[in-house]
Design a protein around this motif. Sequence first.
Motif, PDB file in Angstrom:
ATOM      1  N   ALA A  61       0.921  -1.149  -0.014  1.00  0.00           N
ATOM      2  CA  ALA A  61       0.118   0.086   0.014  1.00  0.00           C
ATOM      3  C   ALA A  61       0.866   1.571  -0.187  1.00  0.00           C
ATOM      4  N   GLN A  62       1.845   1.268   0.757  1.00  0.00           N
ATOM      5  CA  GLN A  62       2.910   2.310   0.768  1.00  0.00           C
ATOM      6  C   GLN A  62       3.492   2.582  -0.390  1.00  0.00           C
ATOM      7  N   LYS A  63       3.970   1.578  -1.014  1.00  0.00           N
ATOM      8  CA  LYS A  63       4.759   1.929  -2.346  1.00  0.00           C
ATOM      9  C   LYS A  63       3.778   1.969  -3.354  1.00  0.00           C
ATOM     10  N   LEU A  64       2.397   1.550  -3.328  1.00  0.00           N
ATOM     11  CA  LEU A  64       1.593   1.978  -4.549  1.00  0.00           C
ATOM     12  C   LEU A  64       1.162   3.390  -4.277  1.00  0.00           C
ATOM     13  N   ALA A  65       1.142   4.032  -3.113  1.00  0.00           N
ATOM     14  CA  ALA A  65       0.778   5.201  -3.000  1.00  0.00           C
ATOM     15  C   ALA A  65       1.745   6.163  -3.677  1.00  0.00           C
ATOM     16  N   ILE A  66       3.042   5.810  -3.351  1.00  0.00           N
ATOM     17  CA  ILE A  66       4.087   6.693  -4.057  1.00  0.00           C
ATOM     18  C   ILE A  66       4.229   6.276  -5.651  1.00  0.00           C
ATOM     19  N   ALA A  67       4.062   5.383  -5.872  1.00  0.00           N
ATOM     20  CA  ALA A  67       4.296   4.786  -7.388  1.00  0.00           C
ATOM     21  C   ALA A  67       3.032   5.757  -8.082  1.00  0.00           C
ATOM     22  N   GLN A  68       1.742   5.428  -7.819  1.00  0.00           N
ATOM     23  CA  GLN A  68       0.649   5.986  -8.416  1.00  0.00           C
ATOM     24  C   GLN A  68       0.424   7.465  -8.108  1.00  0.00           C
ATOM     25  N   ARG A  69       0.969   8.073  -7.067  1.00  0.00           N
ATOM     26  CA  ARG A  69       0.812   9.661  -6.710  1.00  0.00           C
ATOM     27  C   ARG A  69      -0.561   9.630  -6.174  1.00  0.00           C
ATOM     28  N   ARG A  70      -1.179   8.862  -5.369  1.00  0.00           N
ATOM     29  CA  ARG A  70      -2.572   8.973  -4.987  1.00  0.00           C
ATOM     30  C   ARG A  70      -2.520   7.994  -3.735  1.00  0.00           C
ATOM     31  N   THR A  71      -3.605   8.556  -2.999  1.00  0.00           N
ATOM     32  CA  THR A  71      -3.768   8.104  -1.518  1.00  0.00           C
ATOM     33  C   THR A  71      -4.487   6.668  -1.559  1.00  0.00           C
ATOM     34  N   VAL A  72      -3.866   5.875  -0.911  1.00  0.00           N
ATOM     35  CA  VAL A  72      -4.209   4.297  -0.816  1.00  0.00           C
ATOM     36  C   VAL A  72      -4.604   4.125   0.766  1.00  0.00           C
ATOM     37  N   PHE A 127      -6.122   4.022   8.080  1.00  0.00           N
ATOM     38  CA  PHE A 127      -5.365   4.950   7.977  1.00  0.00           C
ATOM     39  C   PHE A 127      -5.103   4.907   6.314  1.00  0.00           C
ATOM     40  N   ALA A 128      -4.447   5.956   5.939  1.00  0.00           N
ATOM     41  CA  ALA A 128      -3.937   6.120   4.470  1.00  0.00           C
ATOM     42  C   ALA A 128      -2.494   6.361   4.247  1.00  0.00           C
ATOM     43  N   PHE A 129      -1.904   6.038   3.184  1.00  0.00           N
ATOM     44  CA  PHE A 129      -0.630   6.574   2.821  1.00  0.00           C
ATOM     45  C   PHE A 129      -0.928   7.702   1.723  1.00  0.00           C
ATOM     46  N   ASN A 130      -0.485   8.853   2.088  1.00  0.00           N
ATOM     47  CA  ASN A 130      -0.424   9.815   1.071  1.00  0.00           C
ATOM     48  C   ASN A 130       0.595   9.601  -0.166  1.00  0.00           C
ATOM     49  N   PRO A 131       0.374  10.521  -1.207  1.00  0.00           N
ATOM     50  CA  PRO A 131       1.171  10.291  -2.427  1.00  0.00           C
ATOM     51  C   PRO A 131       2.615  10.343  -1.990  1.00  0.00           C
ATOM     52  N   LEU A 132       3.086  10.842  -0.963  1.00  0.00           N
ATOM     53  CA  LEU A 132       4.345  10.952  -0.407  1.00  0.00           C
ATOM     54  C   LEU A 132       5.070   9.523   0.388  1.00  0.00           C
ATOM     55  N   ILE A 156       3.160  -4.695  13.602  1.00  0.00           N
ATOM     56  CA  ILE A 156       3.659  -4.014  12.500  1.00  0.00           C
ATOM     57  C   ILE A 156       3.735  -2.612  12.777  1.00  0.00           C
ATOM     58  N   LYS A 157       4.794  -1.667  12.581  1.00  0.00           N
ATOM     59  CA  LYS A 157       5.014  -0.342  12.987  1.00  0.00           C
ATOM     60  C   LYS A 157       5.180   0.342  11.701  1.00  0.00           C
ATOM     61  N   ILE A 158       4.394   1.465  11.556  1.00  0.00           N
ATOM     62  CA  ILE A 158       4.682   2.577  10.513  1.00  0.00           C
ATOM     63  C   ILE A 158       4.998   3.763  10.940  1.00  0.00           C
ATOM     64  N   GLU A 159       6.084   4.202  10.782  1.00  0.00           N
ATOM     65  CA  GLU A 159       6.774   5.327  10.931  1.00  0.00           C
ATOM     66  C   GLU A 159       6.025   6.571  10.390  1.00  0.00           C
ATOM     67  N   ALA A 160       5.936   7.640  11.439  1.00  0.00           N
ATOM     68  CA  ALA A 160       5.103   8.913  11.089  1.00  0.00           C
ATOM     69  C   ALA A 160       5.696   9.555   9.960  1.00  0.00           C
ATOM     70  N   GLU A 161       6.804  10.132   9.977  1.00  0.00           N
ATOM     71  CA  GLU A 161       7.240  11.166   8.907  1.00  0.00           C
ATOM     72  C   GLU A 161       7.775  10.367   7.712  1.00  0.00           C
ATOM     73  N   THR A 162       8.260   9.143   7.563  1.00  0.00           N
ATOM     74  CA  THR A 162       8.703   8.213   6.246  1.00  0.00           C
ATOM     75  C   THR A 162       7.561   7.496   5.811  1.00  0.00           C
ATOM     76  N   GLY A 163       6.793   6.886   6.598  1.00  0.00           N
ATOM     77  CA  GLY A 163       5.862   5.922   6.385  1.00  0.00           C
ATOM     78  C   GLY A 163       6.588   4.467   6.105  1.00  0.00           C
ATOM     79  N   TYR A 164       7.765   4.510   6.597  1.00  0.00           N
ATOM     80  CA  TYR A 164       8.537   2.962   6.830  1.00  0.00           C
ATOM     81  C   TYR A 164       7.699   2.073   7.289  1.00  0.00           C
ATOM     82  N   VAL A 165       7.541   0.946   6.943  1.00  0.00           N
ATOM     83  CA  VAL A 165       6.742  -0.253   7.529  1.00  0.00           C
ATOM     84  C   VAL A 165       7.734  -1.302   7.839  1.00  0.00           C
ATOM     85  N   HIS A 166       7.700  -1.593   9.065  1.00  0.00           N
ATOM     86  CA  HIS A 166       8.637  -2.648   9.713  1.00  0.00           C
ATOM     87  C   HIS A 166       7.792  -3.271  10.932  1.00  0.00           C
TER      88      HIS A 166
END
Length: 166
Positions: A61-72, A127-132, A156-166
Amino acid sequence: MRTLAHSRTLYSARGFTMVELILVMVIFGILSAIAMSRFTARVEFDGRGFFDQTLSMVRYAQKLAIAQRRTVWVQASQTGRIICLTYVQVNVDCQNDGGAPVPTPGEQTWFVKTAPTDISFGSSPVFAFNPLGQPSPNAAVNLTLYQGGSTSIGNIKIEAETGYVH
């Protein structure tokens, strides 16, 4: 009187001895006892597999939001034990795709997964991932999976500023 040729045919008969047969049965019994215990205790195996699928879905979902430049949107239902991805926010139980489903990679079906029996989410995050690629709202997100309602399979933790998923 027996000749040499006659005794060779007597001893050259092919087959297994009783000792060899019993040894093979004992080894087969030991191996099957070990293997059967692996296949009967599948709850932990299924739980870990679903955790890995969920982690992959959130990363996708995070990678798709970046690749398509849309909210997922990522929506997990604690009561329905379902997680789904959409391009618009829908109800928390993932009962419909809101007309904008995220397709499963390589397929044209809606990307939604149901947890195995006895596996559940600790909460129902939406929650959503924005285009960034950042989570929206801009806050760290924790998604915990449980087995039997009390034993944690993983977090599963998603970082606030970067959206890094780990």
